[in-house]
Design a protein around this motif. Sequence first.
Motif, PDB file in Angstrom:
ATOM      1  N   ILE A  89       4.632  63.622   8.827  1.00 57.17           N
ATOM      2  CA  ILE A  89       3.856  63.217  10.000  1.00 57.17           C
ATOM      3  C   ILE A  89       2.913  62.077   9.628  1.00 57.17           C
ATOM      4  N   GLU A  90       2.226  62.212   8.493  1.00 59.03           N
ATOM      5  CA  GLU A  90       1.301  61.176   8.045  1.00 59.03           C
ATOM      6  C   GLU A  90       2.031  59.856   7.763  1.00 59.03           C
ATOM      7  N   ALA A  91       3.220  59.932   7.176  1.00 55.65           N
ATOM      8  CA  ALA A  91       3.970  58.717   6.855  1.00 55.65           C
ATOM      9  C   ALA A  91       4.404  57.986   8.130  1.00 55.65           C
ATOM     10  N   VAL A  92       4.916  58.717   9.109  1.00 56.62           N
ATOM     11  CA  VAL A  92       5.328  58.084  10.365  1.00 56.62           C
ATOM     12  C   VAL A  92       4.113  57.491  11.068  1.00 56.62           C
ATOM     13  N   LEU A  93       3.019  58.213  11.082  1.00 51.68           N
ATOM     14  CA  LEU A  93       1.787  57.693  11.681  1.00 51.68           C
ATOM     15  C   LEU A  93       1.306  56.457  10.936  1.00 51.68           C
ATOM     16  N   ASP A  94       1.364  56.480   9.622  1.00 51.68           N
ATOM     17  CA  ASP A  94       0.958  55.324   8.825  1.00 51.68           C
ATOM     18  C   ASP A  94       1.795  54.100   9.180  1.00 51.68           C
ATOM     19  N   ILE A  95       3.090  54.275   9.276  1.00 55.57           N
ATOM     20  CA  ILE A  95       3.986  53.163   9.619  1.00 55.57           C
ATOM     21  C   ILE A  95       3.649  52.634  11.011  1.00 55.57           C
ATOM     22  N   GLU A 107       9.991  53.049  20.112  1.00 57.63           N
ATOM     23  CA  GLU A 107       8.579  52.880  20.427  1.00 57.63           C
ATOM     24  C   GLU A 107       7.817  54.119  20.004  1.00 57.63           C
ATOM     25  N   ARG A 108       6.598  53.915  19.551  1.00 61.83           N
ATOM     26  CA  ARG A 108       5.826  55.054  19.041  1.00 61.83           C
ATOM     27  C   ARG A 108       5.504  56.073  20.128  1.00 61.83           C
ATOM     28  N   ARG A 109       5.514  55.677  21.373  1.00 62.68           N
ATOM     29  CA  ARG A 109       5.274  56.637  22.452  1.00 62.68           C
ATOM     30  C   ARG A 109       6.498  57.509  22.707  1.00 62.68           C
ATOM     31  N   ARG A 110       7.635  57.145  22.125  1.00 54.76           N
ATOM     32  CA  ARG A 110       8.876  57.904  22.313  1.00 54.76           C
ATOM     33  C   ARG A 110       9.231  58.782  21.104  1.00 54.76           C
ATOM     34  N   ILE A 111       8.324  58.853  20.142  1.00 61.36           N
ATOM     35  CA  ILE A 111       8.514  59.719  18.969  1.00 61.36           C
ATOM     36  C   ILE A 111       7.433  60.789  19.021  1.00 61.36           C
ATOM     37  N   THR A 112       7.852  62.050  18.975  1.00 64.26           N
ATOM     38  CA  THR A 112       6.866  63.126  19.060  1.00 64.26           C
ATOM     39  C   THR A 112       6.702  63.826  17.710  1.00 64.26           C
ATOM     40  N   VAL A 113       5.569  64.470  17.577  1.00 64.16           N
ATOM     41  CA  VAL A 113       5.306  65.267  16.384  1.00 64.16           C
ATOM     42  C   VAL A 113       6.322  66.405  16.307  1.00 64.16           C
ATOM     43  N   GLY A 114       6.708  66.945  17.454  1.00 59.01           N
ATOM     44  CA  GLY A 114       7.713  68.013  17.479  1.00 59.01           C
ATOM     45  C   GLY A 114       9.034  67.583  16.855  1.00 59.01           C
ATOM     46  N   GLU A 115       9.461  66.360  17.119  1.00 61.73           N
ATOM     47  CA  GLU A 115      10.706  65.855  16.506  1.00 61.73           C
ATOM     48  C   GLU A 115      10.600  65.834  14.992  1.00 61.73           C
ATOM     49  N   ILE A 116       9.484  65.333  14.503  1.00 56.10           N
ATOM     50  CA  ILE A 116       9.280  65.232  13.056  1.00 56.10           C
ATOM     51  C   ILE A 116       9.265  66.620  12.433  1.00 56.10           C
TER      52      ILE A 116
END
Length: 151
Positions: free
Chosen positions: A12-18, A71-80
């Motif tokens: 989660i942190e890595a995707v958020l960082d990117i 797009e970052r609005r189309r990626i959810t924490v649930g998916e990760i």
Amino acid sequence: MLRLSKKMLFAIEAVLDIAYHSGGQPVQSREITRRQGIPRRYLEQGLQQLVREGILVGVRGPRGGYRLARERRRITVGEIVRIVRKMETAEDPLNDPAGSELGHKVVRPVWMEMQETLMLQLDEVSIDDLCTRANQAGLVSEGRQNLDFTI
């Protein structure tokens, strides 16, 4: 069983960082390691799985790295969370046939309902939402600092 593991937290942190630090350019794994303190062995394994699952795109070359696949609005924490859960090999105690009748008919169903509720909530939280929180917390985006708008 849903639990917050190191791998899940790091993913989660890595995707958020990117998402937060990209500034339009791919983010190199060494930069994520530097900023987040995520051990490289966890990071690379997780990033490759996120690429295979369509969350990230790997970019090759000297200025390569990782970028979001959508797009970052189309990626959810649930998916990760679901992707990392597939990676983790620990047996889920809810699937263990051993246990009492009370456990199988009362406790496990309650636990599964709570997990489903939590996953529904995580599906409502996008990476864009987390980026907004990071901005509100006053965290500086290195990617935005590097943008040059001079003409």
